[in-house]
Design a protein around this motif. Structure first.
Motif, PDB file in Angstrom:
ATOM      1  N   THR A 194       0.832  -1.207   0.000  1.00 14.13           N
ATOM      2  CA  THR A 194       0.000   0.000   0.000  1.00 14.13           C
ATOM      3  C   THR A 194       0.865   1.254   0.000  1.00 14.13           C
ATOM      4  O   THR A 194       0.565   2.231  -0.696  1.00 14.13           O
ATOM      5  N   MET A 195       1.945   1.235   0.781  1.00 11.14           N
ATOM      6  CA  MET A 195       2.847   2.387   0.808  1.00 11.14           C
ATOM      7  C   MET A 195       3.471   2.619  -0.559  1.00 11.14           C
ATOM      8  O   MET A 195       3.633   3.759  -0.998  1.00 11.14           O
ATOM      9  N   SER A 196       3.814   1.539  -1.250  1.00 10.25           N
ATOM     10  CA  SER A 196       4.411   1.658  -2.580  1.00 10.25           C
ATOM     11  C   SER A 196       3.439   2.309  -3.556  1.00 10.25           C
ATOM     12  O   SER A 196       3.824   3.159  -4.367  1.00 10.25           O
ATOM     13  N   VAL A 197       2.167   1.916  -3.464  1.00 11.57           N
ATOM     14  CA  VAL A 197       1.144   2.515  -4.331  1.00 11.57           C
ATOM     15  C   VAL A 197       1.010   4.007  -4.038  1.00 11.57           C
ATOM     16  O   VAL A 197       0.918   4.832  -4.952  1.00 11.57           O
ATOM     17  N   ASP A 198       1.016   4.372  -2.756  1.00  5.92           N
ATOM     18  CA  ASP A 198       0.885   5.779  -2.383  1.00  5.92           C
ATOM     19  C   ASP A 198       2.087   6.597  -2.847  1.00  5.92           C
ATOM     20  O   ASP A 198       1.936   7.750  -3.271  1.00  5.92           O
ATOM     21  N   VAL A 199       3.276   6.023  -2.748  1.00  2.00           N
ATOM     22  CA  VAL A 199       4.470   6.728  -3.227  1.00  2.00           C
ATOM     23  C   VAL A 199       4.338   7.012  -4.720  1.00  2.00           C
ATOM     24  O   VAL A 199       4.638   8.118  -5.194  1.00  2.00           O
ATOM     25  N   SER A 200       3.871   6.021  -5.467  1.00  2.00           N
ATOM     26  CA  SER A 200       3.695   6.189  -6.909  1.00  2.00           C
ATOM     27  C   SER A 200       2.635   7.243  -7.220  1.00  2.00           C
ATOM     28  O   SER A 200       2.822   8.098  -8.093  1.00  2.00           O
ATOM     29  N   GLU A 201       1.513   7.200  -6.496  1.00  2.00           N
ATOM     30  CA  GLU A 201       0.439   8.165  -6.730  1.00  2.00           C
ATOM     31  C   GLU A 201       0.869   9.579  -6.337  1.00  2.00           C
ATOM     32  O   GLU A 201       0.531  10.557  -7.015  1.00  2.00           O
ATOM     33  N   LEU A 202       1.609   9.690  -5.240  1.00  2.00           N
ATOM     34  CA  LEU A 202       2.111  11.006  -4.832  1.00  2.00           C
ATOM     35  C   LEU A 202       3.028  11.583  -5.899  1.00  2.00           C
ATOM     36  O   LEU A 202       2.944  12.776  -6.229  1.00  2.00           O
ATOM     37  N   ASP A 203       3.895  10.744  -6.428  1.00  2.00           N
ATOM     38  CA  ASP A 203       4.829  11.200  -7.464  1.00  2.00           C
ATOM     39  C   ASP A 203       4.069  11.705  -8.690  1.00  2.00           C
ATOM     40  O   ASP A 203       4.412  12.742  -9.268  1.00  2.00           O
ATOM     41  N   LYS A 204       3.022  10.984  -9.081  1.00  2.00           N
ATOM     42  CA  LYS A 204       2.231  11.395 -10.245  1.00  2.00           C
ATOM     43  C   LYS A 204       1.544  12.737  -9.994  1.00  2.00           C
ATOM     44  O   LYS A 204       1.546  13.620 -10.863  1.00  2.00           O
ATOM     45  N   LEU A 205       0.950  12.884  -8.811  1.00  2.00           N
ATOM     46  CA  LEU A 205       0.239  14.128  -8.508  1.00  2.00           C
ATOM     47  C   LEU A 205       1.203  15.305  -8.375  1.00  2.00           C
ATOM     48  O   LEU A 205       0.883  16.431  -8.783  1.00  2.00           O
ATOM     49  N   ILE A 206       2.374  15.053  -7.804  1.00  2.00           N
ATOM     50  CA  ILE A 206       3.382  16.116  -7.697  1.00  2.00           C
ATOM     51  C   ILE A 206       3.767  16.606  -9.089  1.00  2.00           C
ATOM     52  O   ILE A 206       3.877  17.816  -9.337  1.00  2.00           O
ATOM     53  N   ASN A 207       3.959  15.675 -10.010  1.00  2.00           N
ATOM     54  CA  ASN A 207       4.298  16.056 -11.387  1.00  2.00           C
ATOM     55  C   ASN A 207       3.154  16.809 -12.054  1.00  2.00           C
ATOM     56  O   ASN A 207       3.383  17.755 -12.817  1.00  2.00           O
ATOM     57  N   LYS A 208       1.924  16.399 -11.761  1.00  2.00           N
ATOM     58  CA  LYS A 208       0.769  17.084 -12.354  1.00  2.00           C
ATOM     59  C   LYS A 208       0.654  18.516 -11.835  1.00  2.00           C
ATOM     60  O   LYS A 208       0.371  19.442 -12.606  1.00  2.00           O
ATOM     61  N   VAL A 209       0.859  18.694 -10.528  1.00  2.00           N
ATOM     62  CA  VAL A 209       0.800  20.042  -9.965  1.00  2.00           C
ATOM     63  C   VAL A 209       1.925  20.899 -10.544  1.00  2.00           C
ATOM     64  O   VAL A 209       1.732  22.077 -10.855  1.00  2.00           O
ATOM     65  N   SER A 210       3.098  20.296 -10.706  1.00  2.00           N
ATOM     66  CA  SER A 210       4.216  21.022 -11.313  1.00  2.00           C
ATOM     67  C   SER A 210       3.879  21.427 -12.741  1.00  2.00           C
ATOM     68  O   SER A 210       4.173  22.558 -13.166  1.00  2.00           O
ATOM     69  N   ASP A 211       3.241  20.521 -13.483  1.00  2.00           N
ATOM     70  CA  ASP A 211       2.815  20.848 -14.850  1.00  2.00           C
ATOM     71  C   ASP A 211       1.779  21.973 -14.837  1.00  2.00           C
ATOM     72  O   ASP A 211       1.787  22.840 -15.725  1.00  2.00           O
ATOM     73  N   ASP A 212       0.888  21.944 -13.847  1.00  2.00           N
ATOM     74  CA  ASP A 212      -0.121  23.012 -13.739  1.00  2.00           C
ATOM     75  C   ASP A 212       0.548  24.363 -13.505  1.00  2.00           C
ATOM     76  O   ASP A 212       0.120  25.385 -14.061  1.00  2.00           O
ATOM     77  N   MET A 213       1.592  24.368 -12.681  1.00  2.00           N
ATOM     78  CA  MET A 213       2.317  25.612 -12.427  1.00  2.00           C
ATOM     79  C   MET A 213       2.996  26.109 -13.704  1.00  2.00           C
ATOM     80  O   MET A 213       2.941  27.303 -14.026  1.00  2.00           O
TER      81      MET A 213
END
Length: 363
Positions: A194-213
């Motif tokens: 579960t932690m591995s899945v969350d790390v992956s999802e966090l990484d994706k969302l961080i990149n998306k927010v960076s793209d939004d910026m």
């Protein structure tokens, strides 16, 4: 010779007594031997089973002795201990059946049982050590995943803070915020998956927010560029409104002098090399593109996306590009097919193809 009747009776009595004693004794010895031989054969059969199990266990867990680059100290120590036990197992030889006699059967049985006990003890030790390897690996993975999750949470918090007010759409920021809250509860969890899945999802969302910026910054840059282009059209078409004053130079020619330099900004940059065909794509995207070719810069913009003002630049005119002031130095190349050898240039298109205008940075 006269037979002594009394003596004969005594001898017969003794013989009968001896016979009565010897017959049960011989029978007991035979039964005991049969029992001992049966125990010996049972021990031999057990030895066959234990030796086969030891061999199978050794083969099954041999891969657990292989050291990997990710191993920590605890895992390496456990692997070394297991390897030592497997090496000992290779020295074990199954007890071989020997001819048992009434005199040797007991000692053969004892020797076989002792060997079996040693094998059985080694099997248990190998099993425990193999489990300790698994435990060490699992513990290391858990610690590693907790660290990855903690690092990703810190990274997510930083970008969540820096993106506040710097995105046009809050959707990805909201998702990131929710996932960061969820991740707090996982910090002490033992659920590596579960932690591995969350790390992956966090990484994706961080990149998306960076793209939004980046998207917002790009939008602002394009709007600023469009505003500058609109102003430049007005500037280029109106030479009587005070933006330009014409003065005669020492050489007798008229040189337009801009009284108030206008500001321009490149919306992106690209390294201009022989293989950099992607730079053309950047220019095609609109706006001014800073083409860096090592010995200078070419600021390029299509004439049909706002770069037509470059064709109107004249020697002596000054303007601001990316915060620096440049003066048009009078160099002009019509129909250029290659990047210039050095210097800074403005570039657009006209009826003759590519048009390069030489500029010099003055402040």
């Amino acid at each position: 010779m006269k037979t002594n009747t009394k003596t004969m009776r005594t001898i017969m009595f003794l013989s009968l007594a001896i016979a009565m004693v010897l017959i049960p004794a011989n029978t007991a010895t035979a039964n005991e031997f049969m029992q001992n031989r049966k125990e010996y054969e049972t021990a031999l059969n057990h030895a066959t089973i234990l030796t086969a199990r030891l061999k199978q266990d050794t083969e099954n867990i041999q891969n657990k002795t292989i050291v990997t680059r990710d191993d920590d100290n605890a895992t390496r120590i456990a692997r070394e201990a297991l390897q030592s036990q497997l090496t000992e197992a290779t020295k074990i030889h199954m007890s071989q059946k020997e001819k048992a006699t009434v005199f040797t059967v007991s000692s053969l049985t004892d020797k076989t049982v002792e060997s079996n006990n040693r094998i059985h003890s080694l099997i248990r030790s190998i099993d425990r050590t193999a489990k300790s390897v698994d435990t060490a690996i699992a513990s290391h993975k858990l610690d590693d995943m907790r660290k990855k999750l903690a690092d990703m949470v810190d990274k997510g918090k930083r970008i969540l803070e820096s993106s506040n007010g710097n995105v046009d759409d809050e959707n990805n920021r909201d998702k990131l915020s929710d996932l960061l809250e969820k991740a707090k509860d996982l910090m002490e969890s033992t659920d590596v998956k579960t932690m591995s899945v969350d790390v992956s999802e966090l990484d994706k969302l961080i990149n998306k927010v960076s793209d939004d910026m980046n998207a917002r910054q790009s939008r602002i840059g394009q709007e600023r560029q469009q505003s500058v282009v609109a102003a430049s059209y007005s500037q280029a078409s109106d030479t009587t409104n005070g933006n330009y004053a014409t003065t005669r130079s020492n050489y007798g020619s008229y040189t337009p002098i801009q009284s108030t330099p206008r500001g321009y900004y490149s919306s992106m940059s690209c390294n201009l090399t022989s293989a950099a065909d992607h730079c053309q794509g950047a220019v095609d995207g609109g706006g001014i593109v800073d083409l860096n070719y090592g010995n200078g810069h070419v600021y390029a913009q299509h004439n049909n996306t706002g770069g037509a003002w470059i064709n109107n630049l004249q020697a002596g005119q000054t303007f601001i590009m990316n915060g620096s002031t440049y003066r048009v130095n009078g160099q002009s190349v019509q129909g250029a097919h290659y990047a210039p050898g050095s210097g800074d240039w403005m570039q657009t298109c006209n009826g003759n193809g590519n048009h390069l205008v030489g500029i010099t940075k003055i402040s």
